[in-house]
Scaffold this active site. Sequence first.
Site, PDB file in Angstrom:
ATOM      1  N   GLU A  14     -10.323  -2.709   4.132  1.00 37.33           N
ATOM      2  CA  GLU A  14      -9.262  -2.022   4.510  1.00 37.33           C
ATOM      3  C   GLU A  14      -9.003  -0.913   3.904  1.00 37.33           C
ATOM      4  OE1 GLU A  14      -6.143  -6.079   4.855  1.00 37.33           O
ATOM      5  OE2 GLU A  14      -6.818  -5.501   2.656  1.00 37.33           O
ATOM      6  N   PHE A  56       2.298  -1.150   9.977  1.00 39.41           N
ATOM      7  CA  PHE A  56       1.337  -1.055   8.850  1.00 39.41           C
ATOM      8  C   PHE A  56       0.837   0.131   8.279  1.00 39.41           C
ATOM      9  CE2 PHE A  56      -0.982  -5.643   9.452  1.00 39.41           C
ATOM     10  CZ  PHE A  56       0.250  -6.061   9.471  1.00 39.41           C
ATOM     11  N   TRP A  66      -4.305  -8.953  -3.696  1.00 40.50           N
ATOM     12  CA  TRP A  66      -3.936  -9.986  -2.699  1.00 40.50           C
ATOM     13  C   TRP A  66      -3.963 -11.398  -3.005  1.00 40.50           C
ATOM     14  CZ3 TRP A  66      -0.223  -8.870   0.666  1.00 40.50           C
ATOM     15  CH2 TRP A  66      -0.243  -7.855   1.373  1.00 40.50           C
ATOM     16  N   ASP A  74       0.599  -1.200  -0.077  1.00 41.69           N
ATOM     17  CA  ASP A  74      -0.082  -0.101   0.040  1.00 41.69           C
ATOM     18  C   ASP A  74       0.839   1.203   0.135  1.00 41.69           C
ATOM     19  OD1 ASP A  74      -1.659  -2.104   0.927  1.00 41.69           O
ATOM     20  OD2 ASP A  74      -2.370  -1.433   2.531  1.00 41.69           O
TER      21      ASP A  74
HETATM   22  C1  FRU Z   1      -3.892  -3.502   2.807  1.00 40.06           C
HETATM   23  C2  FRU Z   1      -3.270  -3.980   4.137  1.00 40.06           C
HETATM   24  C3  FRU Z   1      -3.530  -3.244   5.110  1.00 40.06           C
HETATM   25  C4  FRU Z   1      -2.445  -3.388   6.015  1.00 40.06           C
HETATM   26  C5  FRU Z   1      -1.175  -3.426   5.095  1.00 40.06           C
HETATM   27  C6  FRU Z   1      -0.257  -4.712   5.790  1.00 40.06           C
HETATM   28  O1  FRU Z   1      -3.240  -4.135   1.626  1.00 40.06           O
HETATM   29  O2  FRU Z   1      -3.724  -5.533   4.512  1.00 40.06           O
HETATM   30  O3  FRU Z   1      -4.773  -3.202   5.753  1.00 40.06           O
HETATM   31  O4  FRU Z   1      -2.262  -2.173   7.006  1.00 40.06           O
HETATM   32  O5  FRU Z   1      -2.004  -4.057   3.916  1.00 40.06           O
HETATM   33  O6  FRU Z   1       0.713  -4.460   5.161  1.00 40.06           O
END
Ligand code: FRU
Length: 497
Positions: free
Chosen positions: A204, A80, A292, A24
Amino acid sequence: ATYDETPWFRPQYHYTPKKNWMNDPNGLIYHNGEYELYFQYNPYGSHWGHMSWGHAKSKDMVHWEQQPVALMEADGVMIFSGSAVVDTNNTSGFGNKTHPPLVALYTGFVESDKIQDQRVAYSNDNGMSWINYENNPVLDRHSENFRDPKVFWHPPTKSWCMLAVLAQKHTILFYTSVNLIDWTLASEFIPSPSTGVSIEGNWECPDLFPLKVIGAANQIKWILKVDTSGNRTEMSRTGAQYFIGEFNGTHFVAGGKSQWLDSGMDFYASNTWNNRYSHDGRMIIIGWACNWYYSENIPTSPFRGMMSIPRVLSLLPYGDGLRLAQQPIQELQSLRGDPITFAPNPVVTAEGYAVQFNTNHVRSLEIFLNVTVLSRDELKEFGLKLMKGPSQELVIGWRSDDQSFFINRTASGIVDMAPHFPVVNCTQVPLNQDGRMWAQIFLDWCSVEVFVNGGVVTFTDLFFPDTNQDIMEFYWTGAKDAITYDLGGYEMTSIWK
Ligand code: FRU
């Protein structure tokens, strides 16, 4: 320089880290004439893990310079996703008014107990180095799956607002603060199923921002965006969904149905730059160009992960409601090089008619397709085939039977990394009154981004072709004179060396 093991897949004008894993975009801010792009990054390898904030800087969102890692995983806490703000009035006390601090809010992932909490870090050197606040975390519900804080200043209430998700409860929490440290829960947003919103997988990376409605005098709407990661056991849809509604500093109220922001497979965890009340007023969004479902298996090395091109958002009347439109940032035009020209006359093929262009190993292109359907009954389909060879092609097109724009990557090269990769995505885009349909297409080695009809529909997709196949073909099926067309474009200057 890093030795590229798969140079034939390295994007030439999209941001990629020199090496290692990236997901991200995080901490997007514009200040002092510079855009900051932080990102989920593994400093040690090309798979997800040791999450930290990598960093790149740019003056134009086109030429990025990678910087040292900004926030490192430490003491069993991963860094994160999150956001950053310029604390102009030094409400946090981390700097002073002459030199306002940059303040980041991110999710701490505590590996020992899987708790996710919200933490603060600040920078007094233009975002180069960050210091963790000594009393972290600042927000702790003793909860798993509580993450991705997006923070922004809300002038009417003179307060900071934060949104974060309860990922598996498909809930967005709103908090307020006067100093970026003490946060008060203000409301919970749980959309009604009648909005049509997808709750498959995790929610997310929420975002919330205001936009003027184009064509309506001074009408402002707020857009609430959240990503859904999909249900891995089925072919469920993933990516950004959004609601258009009202926000008063504490509560968001959605009006109407939820909509999908992008119709392709690879536009995830997108976020807007926090420059909304300064600078030139553009609302700019960037996403992680991946999914993902297969992100761990994409065949690039030593980097794994790329960003989309930055896009300007606008809100316009569409059908009987409103819709977001996305436009590539105009700064990309500085990369336009030699024009490309298709063969002047169509040839007859087994399926219909076609004009070709041999890209001669240039695979960074901006392409314009402008088609007018003269006879709706006699046109079956038109489109563009990229990287076409005897057994390979990526097809972007429009078909009349269900009035859908589509992208088909089922035979686009390497497609076996996951069942979700070789797919056709499509979305309805009816012809407008004059029968015209147009698309701006960005090809960059292993990715394609399509902006249909001024960006009211977009597709972002990765693909991994056999790079010796260089034919680009515009084709149509049905009667020869069912359409007229205008094709063009540019080779794009390479930035990656
Ligand atoms: C989204 C996510 C977020 C998280 C991050 C972890 O792609 O799953 O929710 O903060 O990536 O790398």
